[in-house]
Design an enzyme around this catalytic site. Sequence first.
Site, PDB file in Angstrom:
ATOM      1  N   PRO A  65     -67.472  -9.553  -1.054  1.00  0.00           N
ATOM      2  CA  PRO A  65     -68.597  -8.692  -0.699  1.00  0.00           C
ATOM      3  C   PRO A  65     -69.371  -9.329   0.450  1.00  0.00           C
ATOM      4  O   PRO A  65     -69.640 -10.534   0.426  1.00  0.00           O
ATOM      5  CB  PRO A  65     -69.443  -8.644  -1.974  1.00  0.00           C
ATOM      6  CG  PRO A  65     -68.711  -9.411  -3.010  1.00  0.00           C
ATOM      7  CD  PRO A  65     -67.581 -10.121  -2.375  1.00  0.00           C
ATOM      8  N   HIS A  66     -69.679  -8.521   1.452  1.00  0.00           N
ATOM      9  CA  HIS A  66     -70.341  -9.068   2.635  1.00  0.00           C
ATOM     10  C   HIS A  66     -71.239  -8.013   3.269  1.00  0.00           C
ATOM     11  O   HIS A  66     -70.941  -6.827   3.196  1.00  0.00           O
ATOM     12  CB  HIS A  66     -69.308  -9.553   3.655  1.00  0.00           C
ATOM     13  CG  HIS A  66     -68.318  -8.500   4.045  1.00  0.00           C
ATOM     14  ND1 HIS A  66     -67.226  -8.191   3.263  1.00  0.00           N
ATOM     15  CD2 HIS A  66     -68.262  -7.666   5.110  1.00  0.00           C
ATOM     16  CE1 HIS A  66     -66.518  -7.233   3.839  1.00  0.00           C
ATOM     17  NE2 HIS A  66     -67.135  -6.881   4.961  1.00  0.00           N
TER      18      HIS A  66
END
Length: 150
Positions: A65-66
Amino acid sequence: MKISEVMRPDDVLIDVSAASKANLLQLMSNRGAQVLGADRSDIVGALEHREKLGSTGFGAGIAIPHAPVEGVAAPFALLIRLARPIAFEAIDDRPVDVICLILTPPGDQAEYLKLLSTISRKLRSSETLKTIRSATDAGQIYAAIAMCED
């Protein structure tokens, strides 16, 4: 950008319990806010928005996740090994157990993409992944992901 520039040994958490993807995003946002002094709701909102564009679960039990987040002054990474895998809507439909959160300041997309690429490449290494999944302490995982960099 080297992983060791954005992740400290304390940024590796093992045997974390999360009931769901949403719960995991909340846990990571809480930790990110605590470490960075950023607003937790800004972090979780950015991560949820990114996940709506498509899951960051890229297969083999791994998710990254970014998101760029207002209030984040410098790139930050957090690696989590879950106690039990959870559904993450990954591309291969496998549950995830290794998650690396990346938070960056808004703006410099080139550095952001380089960091994402570096971490992705590292996590795709079968040797690194084996170490992450079998390590008995966070220090072993940190060494595997951040210390032996190209």
